[in-house]
Design a protein around this motif. Structure first.
Motif, PDB file in Angstrom:
ATOM      1  N   ARG A 122      49.136  45.668  65.110  1.00 14.26           N
ATOM      2  CA  ARG A 122      49.288  46.925  64.368  1.00 14.26           C
ATOM      3  C   ARG A 122      50.621  46.959  63.612  1.00 14.26           C
ATOM      4  O   ARG A 122      50.686  47.445  62.487  1.00 14.26           O
ATOM      5  CB  ARG A 122      49.208  48.125  65.312  1.00 14.26           C
ATOM      6  N   ARG A 123      51.668  46.450  64.232  1.00  8.79           N
ATOM      7  CA  ARG A 123      52.999  46.529  63.626  1.00  8.79           C
ATOM      8  C   ARG A 123      53.256  45.445  62.578  1.00  8.79           C
ATOM      9  O   ARG A 123      53.934  45.686  61.587  1.00  8.79           O
ATOM     10  CB  ARG A 123      54.058  46.464  64.721  1.00  8.79           C
ATOM     11  N   LEU A 124      52.721  44.247  62.818  1.00  5.94           N
ATOM     12  CA  LEU A 124      53.002  43.120  61.924  1.00  5.94           C
ATOM     13  C   LEU A 124      51.831  42.723  61.037  1.00  5.94           C
ATOM     14  O   LEU A 124      52.013  42.042  60.036  1.00  5.94           O
ATOM     15  CB  LEU A 124      53.428  41.893  62.749  1.00  5.94           C
ATOM     16  N   GLY A 125      50.641  43.089  61.455  1.00  5.22           N
ATOM     17  CA  GLY A 125      49.437  42.698  60.727  1.00  5.22           C
ATOM     18  C   GLY A 125      48.766  41.503  61.393  1.00  5.22           C
ATOM     19  O   GLY A 125      49.427  40.632  61.953  1.00  5.22           O
ATOM     20  N   THR A 126      47.456  41.483  61.298  1.00  2.00           N
ATOM     21  CA  THR A 126      46.663  40.429  61.926  1.00  2.00           C
ATOM     22  C   THR A 126      47.058  39.041  61.432  1.00  2.00           C
ATOM     23  O   THR A 126      47.255  38.119  62.230  1.00  2.00           O
ATOM     24  CB  THR A 126      45.163  40.663  61.658  1.00  2.00           C
ATOM     25  N   ASP A 127      47.183  38.891  60.117  1.00  2.00           N
ATOM     26  CA  ASP A 127      47.489  37.576  59.548  1.00  2.00           C
ATOM     27  C   ASP A 127      48.830  37.041  60.033  1.00  2.00           C
ATOM     28  O   ASP A 127      48.952  35.850  60.337  1.00  2.00           O
ATOM     29  CB  ASP A 127      47.463  37.620  58.024  1.00  2.00           C
ATOM     30  N   ARG A 128      49.837  37.897  60.109  1.00  5.09           N
ATOM     31  CA  ARG A 128      51.167  37.439  60.537  1.00  5.09           C
ATOM     32  C   ARG A 128      51.175  37.043  62.009  1.00  5.09           C
ATOM     33  O   ARG A 128      51.796  36.053  62.385  1.00  5.09           O
ATOM     34  CB  ARG A 128      52.217  38.506  60.248  1.00  5.09           C
ATOM     35  N   VAL A 129      50.494  37.811  62.851  1.00  6.35           N
ATOM     36  CA  VAL A 129      50.445  37.472  64.276  1.00  6.35           C
ATOM     37  C   VAL A 129      49.673  36.171  64.470  1.00  6.35           C
ATOM     38  O   VAL A 129      50.114  35.287  65.210  1.00  6.35           O
ATOM     39  CB  VAL A 129      49.853  38.628  65.116  1.00  6.35           C
ATOM     40  N   ARG A 130      48.545  36.034  63.795  1.00  4.53           N
ATOM     41  CA  ARG A 130      47.773  34.787  63.903  1.00  4.53           C
ATOM     42  C   ARG A 130      48.589  33.596  63.397  1.00  4.53           C
ATOM     43  O   ARG A 130      48.557  32.521  63.994  1.00  4.53           O
ATOM     44  CB  ARG A 130      46.466  34.894  63.129  1.00  4.53           C
ATOM     45  N   GLU A 133      51.212  32.731  66.003  1.00  7.84           N
ATOM     46  CA  GLU A 133      50.589  32.026  67.129  1.00  7.84           C
ATOM     47  C   GLU A 133      50.248  30.589  66.752  1.00  7.84           C
ATOM     48  O   GLU A 133      50.477  29.655  67.540  1.00  7.84           O
ATOM     49  CB  GLU A 133      49.338  32.779  67.597  1.00  7.84           C
ATOM     50  N   GLU A 134      49.703  30.388  65.573  1.00  5.43           N
ATOM     51  CA  GLU A 134      49.348  29.033  65.133  1.00  5.43           C
ATOM     52  C   GLU A 134      50.602  28.171  64.975  1.00  5.43           C
ATOM     53  O   GLU A 134      50.609  27.008  65.384  1.00  5.43           O
ATOM     54  CB  GLU A 134      48.567  29.086  63.818  1.00  5.43           C
ATOM     55  N   ASP A 135      51.648  28.730  64.401  1.00  4.84           N
ATOM     56  CA  ASP A 135      52.899  27.976  64.258  1.00  4.84           C
ATOM     57  C   ASP A 135      53.469  27.589  65.617  1.00  4.84           C
ATOM     58  O   ASP A 135      53.931  26.460  65.811  1.00  4.84           O
ATOM     59  CB  ASP A 135      53.928  28.784  63.464  1.00  4.84           C
ATOM     60  N   ARG A 137      51.743  27.168  68.355  1.00  7.45           N
ATOM     61  CA  ARG A 137      50.869  26.106  68.896  1.00  7.45           C
ATOM     62  C   ARG A 137      51.246  24.744  68.319  1.00  7.45           C
ATOM     63  O   ARG A 137      51.210  23.735  69.016  1.00  7.45           O
ATOM     64  CB  ARG A 137      49.407  26.412  68.577  1.00  7.45           C
ATOM     65  N   ARG A 138      51.578  24.712  67.037  1.00  5.85           N
ATOM     66  CA  ARG A 138      51.945  23.450  66.379  1.00  5.85           C
ATOM     67  C   ARG A 138      53.276  22.909  66.903  1.00  5.85           C
ATOM     68  O   ARG A 138      53.483  21.703  66.907  1.00  5.85           O
ATOM     69  CB  ARG A 138      52.040  23.655  64.868  1.00  5.85           C
ATOM     70  N   MET A 139      54.165  23.786  67.322  1.00  5.92           N
ATOM     71  CA  MET A 139      55.520  23.374  67.689  1.00  5.92           C
ATOM     72  C   MET A 139      55.726  23.215  69.192  1.00  5.92           C
ATOM     73  O   MET A 139      56.794  22.788  69.617  1.00  5.92           O
ATOM     74  CB  MET A 139      56.538  24.394  67.144  1.00  5.92           C
ATOM     75  N   THR A 140      54.739  23.545  69.991  1.00  2.00           N
ATOM     76  CA  THR A 140      54.894  23.472  71.442  1.00  2.00           C
ATOM     77  C   THR A 140      53.831  22.553  72.042  1.00  2.00           C
ATOM     78  O   THR A 140      52.800  22.301  71.418  1.00  2.00           O
ATOM     79  CB  THR A 140      54.779  24.874  72.074  1.00  2.00           C
ATOM     80  N   PRO A 141      54.068  22.057  73.262  1.00  2.00           N
ATOM     81  CA  PRO A 141      53.069  21.208  73.916  1.00  2.00           C
ATOM     82  C   PRO A 141      51.741  21.935  74.103  1.00  2.00           C
ATOM     83  O   PRO A 141      51.697  23.165  74.197  1.00  2.00           O
ATOM     84  CB  PRO A 141      53.695  20.881  75.277  1.00  2.00           C
ATOM     85  N   ALA A 142      50.692  21.167  74.168  1.00  2.00           N
ATOM     86  CA  ALA A 142      49.345  21.728  74.314  1.00  2.00           C
ATOM     87  C   ALA A 142      49.155  22.427  75.658  1.00  2.00           C
ATOM     88  O   ALA A 142      48.380  23.370  75.760  1.00  2.00           O
ATOM     89  CB  ALA A 142      48.297  20.636  74.136  1.00  2.00           C
ATOM     90  N   ASP A 143      49.865  21.961  76.684  1.00  2.00           N
ATOM     91  CA  ASP A 143      49.721  22.533  78.024  1.00  2.00           C
ATOM     92  C   ASP A 143      50.345  23.927  78.057  1.00  2.00           C
ATOM     93  O   ASP A 143      51.558  24.075  78.193  1.00  2.00           O
ATOM     94  CB  ASP A 143      50.384  21.628  79.060  1.00  2.00           C
TER      95      ASP A 143
END
Length: 156
Positions: A122-130, A133-135, A137-143
């Motif tokens: 609600r505060r940041l928008g769906t696209d920014r939160v997604r 989260e995707e960024d 995921r790309r920068m951290t281990p899969a576990d």
């Protein structure tokens, strides 16, 4: 001169975001009947898992000593979140399991985390939160379930 933030700000902002979320979670858990839970307890509950575990294995999963894990189990047992029982496959082993109270705190935590994420949307928008989260995921281990944070922080 770059207008970028200094390098040290990124880990501090990530940690502060974690802290804001966890503090909000625990304030709500306290209002819902779990005032004695602390941030480390979530790691402990995940390390115990649905089938239970021994104190030795719990310590290994958390990256802490058997003694530290044992103290945590005693504390959580007194508060009614875990119970110790005999392993049905080996009567010499003691298994730590979550109680109904422990399971209730996890179910409430799941619901609260969803509500907090919805607030971020609600505060940041769906696209920014997604995208965030995707960024991450790309920068951290899969576990996703790296449970040794308590030992890494040296807090147990």
């Amino acid at each position: 001169m770059s207008s970028d933030a200094p390098g040290f700000e990124l880990p501090l902002r990530l940690f502060l975001a974690f802290r804001v979320i966890i503090d909000e979670l625990h304030a709500e858990l306290a209002r819902e009947g779990h005032p004695d839970l602390r941030p480390m307890h979530g790691f402990v509950f995940q390390a115990i898992g649905p089938d239970g575990t021994t104190a030795v294995e719990l310590g290994r999963r958390l990256g802490v000593s058997k003694q530290a894990a044992g103290k945590m189990v005693e504390s959580l047992e007194r508060a009614g979140y875990v119970q110790r029982g005999t392993d049905p496959r080996d009567a010499r082993r003691k298994i730590v399991r979550l109680t109904g109270r422990g399971m209730d705190s996890l179910a409430r935590s799941e619901r609260i985390f969803e509500r907090i994420r919805d607030d971020w949307v609600r505060r940041l928008g769906t696209d920014r939160v997604r995208a965030l989260e995707e960024d991450l995921r790309r920068m951290t281990p899969a576990d996703l379930w790296r449970l040794d944070m308590p030992g890494w922080f040296g807090t147990v």
